[in-house]
Design a protein around this motif. Structure first.
Motif, mmCIF file in Angstrom:
data_model
loop_
_atom_site.group_PDB
_atom_site.id
_atom_site.type_symbol
_atom_site.label_atom_id
_atom_site.label_comp_id
_atom_site.label_asym_id
_atom_site.label_seq_id
_atom_site.Cartn_x
_atom_site.Cartn_y
_atom_site.Cartn_z
ATOM 1 N N CYS A 394 0.847 -1.200 0.000
ATOM 2 C CA CYS A 394 0.000 0.000 0.000
ATOM 3 C C CYS A 394 0.877 1.243 0.000
ATOM 4 O O CYS A 394 2.104 1.170 0.063
ATOM 5 C CB CYS A 394 -0.954 0.001 1.199
ATOM 6 S SG CYS A 394 -0.263 0.703 2.716
ATOM 7 N N ALA A 395 0.225 2.398 -0.043
ATOM 8 C CA ALA A 395 0.952 3.659 -0.211
ATOM 9 C C ALA A 395 1.537 4.200 1.097
ATOM 10 O O ALA A 395 2.138 5.275 1.088
ATOM 11 C CB ALA A 395 0.028 4.699 -0.843
ATOM 12 N N LEU A 396 1.393 3.476 2.215
ATOM 13 C CA LEU A 396 2.020 3.979 3.437
ATOM 14 C C LEU A 396 3.542 4.018 3.277
ATOM 15 O O LEU A 396 4.217 4.903 3.800
ATOM 16 C CB LEU A 396 1.637 3.160 4.673
ATOM 17 C CG LEU A 396 2.121 3.761 6.001
ATOM 18 C CD1 LEU A 396 1.075 3.607 7.107
ATOM 19 C CD2 LEU A 396 3.444 3.173 6.476
ATOM 20 N N GLY A 397 4.072 3.053 2.523
ATOM 21 C CA GLY A 397 5.517 3.053 2.281
ATOM 22 C C GLY A 397 5.949 4.346 1.591
ATOM 23 O O GLY A 397 6.892 5.017 2.028
ATOM 24 N N ASP A 398 5.223 4.728 0.534
ATOM 25 C CA ASP A 398 5.530 5.985 -0.168
ATOM 26 C C ASP A 398 5.364 7.172 0.782
ATOM 27 O O ASP A 398 6.162 8.108 0.768
ATOM 28 C CB ASP A 398 4.584 6.192 -1.358
ATOM 29 C CG ASP A 398 4.670 5.052 -2.352
ATOM 30 O OD1 ASP A 398 5.759 4.500 -2.521
ATOM 31 O OD2 ASP A 398 3.626 4.711 -2.943
ATOM 32 N N ALA A 399 4.295 7.104 1.591
ATOM 33 C CA ALA A 399 3.995 8.214 2.505
ATOM 34 C C ALA A 399 5.138 8.434 3.491
ATOM 35 O O ALA A 399 5.382 9.556 3.930
ATOM 36 C CB ALA A 399 2.685 7.943 3.254
ATOM 37 N N ALA A 400 5.842 7.383 3.843
ATOM 38 C CA ALA A 400 6.968 7.517 4.772
ATOM 39 C C ALA A 400 8.185 8.134 4.087
ATOM 40 O O ALA A 400 9.002 8.798 4.725
ATOM 41 C CB ALA A 400 7.335 6.139 5.340
#
Ligand SMILES: Cc1cc2nc3c(=O)[nH]c(=O)nc-3n(C[C@H](O)[C@H](O)[C@H](O)COP(=O)(O)O)c2cc1C
Ligand code: SF4
Length: 430
Positions: A394-400
């Motif tokens: 999911c995009a939490l990785g990108d968000a970090a």
């Protein structure tokens, strides 16, 4: 939290009246007129979706995906149950607008969901509400009761054969449960962990059935669009960025709060509405769209207008509309340390790059912030970021990763100073 300046979501709301959120007050200011219009004038599902497309409403949950287009993905003639889900998880640091909607204008959301159900042929909906806001959840439950008692919700709405049941769900209280597929898992009673996509929720959603998920503000904008027309909504903003939008402004301004303003408003005007910088200090930087959006320095930000395209062109994201304002005393190393801790803490741990990588990002920024940085640390941060972004479920990785990249792009010298001297050049100012 106070709401300043009103657009389509808080249109006509008198916050001084303690009953402003009740059905009676909502109806007085034109509430449920859009639903009545659809049912009385027998407006077709296609016509509702066409109006949504004309409005150019973009999803207010973060990604800015066009809502009319999303609604058109829902299979119309699916023989089984389909679901409509509202995302009131609102866990992104800096964002506090959806809470205000369910507390101060819950019927706008309820009416928007009923219209969504009608347009997509869905008869059951859920509103997933963040687990840490129990009083807001209770308020929403009360509003649902009012709508049911008045015949706007439930079986045979307003005497027609259209039925729509809507339930509030008190969620878990984790940031990751705002990611749409983690939310669906949590709603099903499971651990809130994101699913692989595809399949997308439109084909495999809640309980494996076709599901449309939208943000609270997205749904709450729908009654205005149907009542006044998509074109009028579009013209409130600018092409491709229709309507007004809520901005949750926090940080070093005189009047933090939710500001509902036309998309395309200059950032400088928004800052002025907020009473300018607190204590007359200088603006240093702004995170324009919630904690995952890359930071922008003052000179770039002052040239931006508050809309999806302008902020993207400047190298950041409008996201959920959480505007975090930082003055000249802020140490960017400390700011990034706090942000990185959040993502490390909130990673659900399913994928290795995110689970391990967010931990490394935090530990490295932490050691820089505590005077133990190494000369190679900045390259290491960039390399770890490259190994997380785009490689996760999911995009939490990108968000970090985005906050790290933004800080290194615009404020690298502060990190270098800290590594070289072992202390912040801003320590004396704060
Ligand atoms: C880690 C993560 C957290 C998210 N949190 C929220 C949230 O709290 N509320 C929300 O509406 N969308 C959130 N989203 C976006 C949702 O996945 C989804 O795109 C959104 O609810 C769709 O609604 P919209 O099209 O109306 O914007 C989050 C996404 C990610 C990756
Ligand atoms: S990217 Fe992070 S939060 Fe998202 S599924 Fe993977 S481990 Fe979980």
């Amino acid at each position: 939290m106070t709401v300043y300046a009103k657009g389509v979501v808080f249109e006509g709301v008198d916050f001084d009246n303690p009953n402003h959120w009740r059905l009676e007050e909502y109806v007085k200011r034109g509430g449920y007129a859009a639903l009545k219009k659809i049912l009385n004038e027998k407006i077709t599902q296609d016509e509702v979706i066409a109006e949504m497309k004309t409005s150019s409403l973009r999803g207010r949950g973060g990604a800015g995906f066009p809502t009319g287009l999303k609604w058109s993905f829902m299979p119309r003639n699916f023989p089984g149950q389909k679901y409509l889900v509202c995302n009131t998880d609102e866990g992104e640091p800096g964002t506090f607008k959806d809470l205000d909607i369910i507390v101060s204008n819950p019927h706008a959301l309820i009416e928007g969901m009923i219209i969504g159900g009608y347009a997509m042929g869905i008869t059951v909906g859920y509103n997933y509400i963040h687990g840490e806001v129990f009083e807001a959840y209770q308020r929403f439950e009360e509003a649902l009761e009012e709508a049911r008692a008045a015949g706007f919700l439930g079986d045979n709405i307003l005497g027609t054969d259209f039925c729509f049941q809507l339930h509030a769900h008190h969620g878990y209280g984790a940031y990751i449960c705002g990611e749409e597929t983690a939310l669906l898992e949590s709603l099903e009673g499971k651990k809130g962990q994101p699913r692989f996509k595809p399949p997308f929720p439109a084909s495999y959603g809640l309980y494996g059935k076709p599901t449309t998920i939208n943000n609270t503000e997205t749904f709450a904008s729908v009654p205005y669009i149907i009542r006044e027309g998509g074109q009028k909504f579009l013209e409130l903003g600018k092409p491709n960025n229709g309507g007004t939008k809520l901005f949750s402004v926090s940080g070093h301004v005189n009047r933090p709060g939710n500001y509902e303003i036309p998309l395309g408003t200059p950032f400088a005007d928004l800052l002025e509405m907020c009473g300018g910088m607190r204590g007359g200090k200088k603006l240093k930087a702004v995170i324009p769209g919630g904690s995952s959006a890359p930071v922008l320095p003052a000179d770039i930000m002052m040239q931006c207008t508050m809309d999806y395209d302008s902020i993207a062109k400047a190298g950041s994201m409008l996201g959920s509309g959480a505007v975090i304002v930082m003055d000249e005393t802020v140490c960017m190393v400390s700011a990034l340390e706090r942000l990185s801790y959040f993502y490390h803490e909130e990673s659900c741990g399913q994928c290795t790059p995110c689970r391990e990588g967010t931990g490394w990002l935090y530990r490295i920024v932490h050691r820089i912030a505590h005077g133990e940085g190494r000369p190679e640390d900045l390259d290491l941060l960039a390399s770890i970021g490259d190994n997380i972004a785009g490689r996760t479920i999911c995009a939490l990785g990108d968000a970090a990763v985005f906050p790290v990249r933004g800080m290194l792009k615009h404020f690298r010298s502060e990190f270098e100073y800290m590594i070289e001297h072992g202390q912040s050049q801003f320590a004396a100012l704060s």
